[in-house]
Design an enzyme around this catalytic site. Sequence first.
Site, short mmCIF file in Angstrom:
data_model
loop_
_atom_site.label_atom_id
_atom_site.label_comp_id
_atom_site.label_asym_id
_atom_site.label_seq_id
_atom_site.Cartn_x
_atom_site.Cartn_y
_atom_site.Cartn_z
N TYR A 150 0.85 -1.20 0.00
CA TYR A 150 0.00 0.00 0.00
C TYR A 150 0.89 1.25 0.00
CZ TYR A 150 -3.29 3.54 1.66
OH TYR A 150 -4.04 4.68 1.80
N LYS A 154 1.48 4.04 -3.17
CA LYS A 154 1.16 5.46 -2.99
C LYS A 154 2.44 6.31 -3.07
CE LYS A 154 -3.38 5.44 -2.13
NZ LYS A 154 -4.36 6.19 -2.92
P1 NAP Z 1 -13.35 3.52 0.60
O1 NAP Z 1 -14.28 3.99 1.65
O2 NAP Z 1 -12.82 2.13 0.67
O3 NAP Z 1 -13.98 3.77 -0.85
C1 NAP Z 1 -13.22 3.40 -1.98
C2 NAP Z 1 -13.72 4.12 -3.20
O4 NAP Z 1 -12.91 3.69 -4.31
C3 NAP Z 1 -15.16 3.75 -3.54
O5 NAP Z 1 -15.78 4.88 -4.12
C4 NAP Z 1 -15.01 2.64 -4.55
O6 NAP Z 1 -16.04 2.56 -5.50
C5 NAP Z 1 -13.73 3.05 -5.28
N1 NAP Z 1 -13.06 1.87 -5.84
C6 NAP Z 1 -12.48 0.86 -5.16
N2 NAP Z 1 -12.03 -0.07 -6.02
C7 NAP Z 1 -12.35 0.37 -7.26
C8 NAP Z 1 -12.17 -0.15 -8.57
N3 NAP Z 1 -11.59 -1.34 -8.80
N4 NAP Z 1 -12.63 0.56 -9.62
C9 NAP Z 1 -13.24 1.72 -9.42
N5 NAP Z 1 -13.45 2.28 -8.22
C10 NAP Z 1 -13.01 1.61 -7.15
O7 NAP Z 1 -12.06 4.48 0.49
P2 NAP Z 1 -11.58 5.70 1.40
O8 NAP Z 1 -11.22 5.19 2.73
O9 NAP Z 1 -12.51 6.84 1.25
O10 NAP Z 1 -10.19 6.04 0.66
C11 NAP Z 1 -10.15 6.88 -0.48
C12 NAP Z 1 -8.68 7.15 -0.83
O11 NAP Z 1 -8.04 7.75 0.29
C13 NAP Z 1 -7.89 5.89 -1.17
O12 NAP Z 1 -7.02 6.16 -2.24
C14 NAP Z 1 -7.11 5.61 0.10
O13 NAP Z 1 -5.90 4.94 -0.14
C15 NAP Z 1 -6.87 7.02 0.61
N6 NAP Z 1 -6.66 7.07 2.06
C16 NAP Z 1 -7.65 6.67 2.92
C17 NAP Z 1 -7.42 6.72 4.29
C18 NAP Z 1 -8.46 6.30 5.29
O14 NAP Z 1 -8.12 6.16 6.48
N7 NAP Z 1 -9.71 6.10 4.91
C19 NAP Z 1 -6.18 7.19 4.78
C20 NAP Z 1 -5.21 7.59 3.87
C21 NAP Z 1 -5.47 7.52 2.52
P3 NAP Z 1 -17.37 1.65 -5.27
O15 NAP Z 1 -18.25 2.47 -4.37
O16 NAP Z 1 -17.96 1.49 -6.59
O17 NAP Z 1 -16.91 0.38 -4.64
#
Ligand code: NAP
Length: 244
Positions: A150, A154
Amino acid sequence: MAMSGLTALVTGGTAGIGRAVAIQLAQDGADVIVHGRDADRGASVVTEIEAAGGKARFLQADLGAADDIKRLAHEAGDVDVLVNNAGIYKFLPTSDMTEDLFDLHMSLNTKAPYLLVQALAPGMVQRGHGSIVNISTLAAAVPTKGTGMYSASKAALEQLTQIWAAEYAEQGVRVNTVAPGPTRTPGTDAMDADTLKAVADTTAMRRIAEPEEVASAVTFLASRRASYITGAVLEVAGGRPAIG
Ligand code: NAP
């Protein structure tokens, strides 16, 4: 309305951080393309934006498939703001990482943003303006045991962000990174409470972020208010110095 007249594509706009970004960009006047795989989630975000008087449409694509990414870029048309948010995070030590999951991290977190920039930045250059925000993670700069692929996928995205910033700066296109710390989303909701508490305790604020707190950093960098900022990494992580 800082984004009036602009079209914004938010990948993974159907949930979590991307959803909050899509809603805030629409509040700022952008015409928002909400991307995701799940049509019901997409419809719910579009409905919420429209109910508040904003403009949005949903485009479905699996970012794990290069052909689908190219179709998404084509169907999106002219895009002024690209937010590469969709991604996955499976925290596994190297001994437990499978080749398929390795490929999926690189594919969603690194290759998909690459192909979207490749497809959409030339149009921004042609129109003389554009802004790209890539969502990374604090884990890219502060590697932790078990976050290997991961963090690496990134970190590659952050490196590309700097390269794109240099490539496009003179043509009016800015490219920046937002690196969130732990944030409350459907993705992290799946974690157990103890793990989430332990993660929250790695921040100086000792709490996880709400997605709107990350989104406001994204919308700032995407907007003209950040007109002299490119190649930057903005950490939205509740105070990094506490992380050991
Ligand atoms: P999440 O709640 O898991 O949601 C993931 C999103 O990505 C959903 O809209 C999903 O679409 C889409 N997605 C996943 N796989 C996909 C695919 N194969 N094709 C198209 N769309 C896809 O994610 P999140 O926690 O909000 O994280 C968003 C970003 O922030 C990510 O890049 C993550 O690495 C980064 N981030 C998150 C955190 C955290 O703590 N949450 C911390 C640091 C960085 P569907 O709804 O269609 O499934």
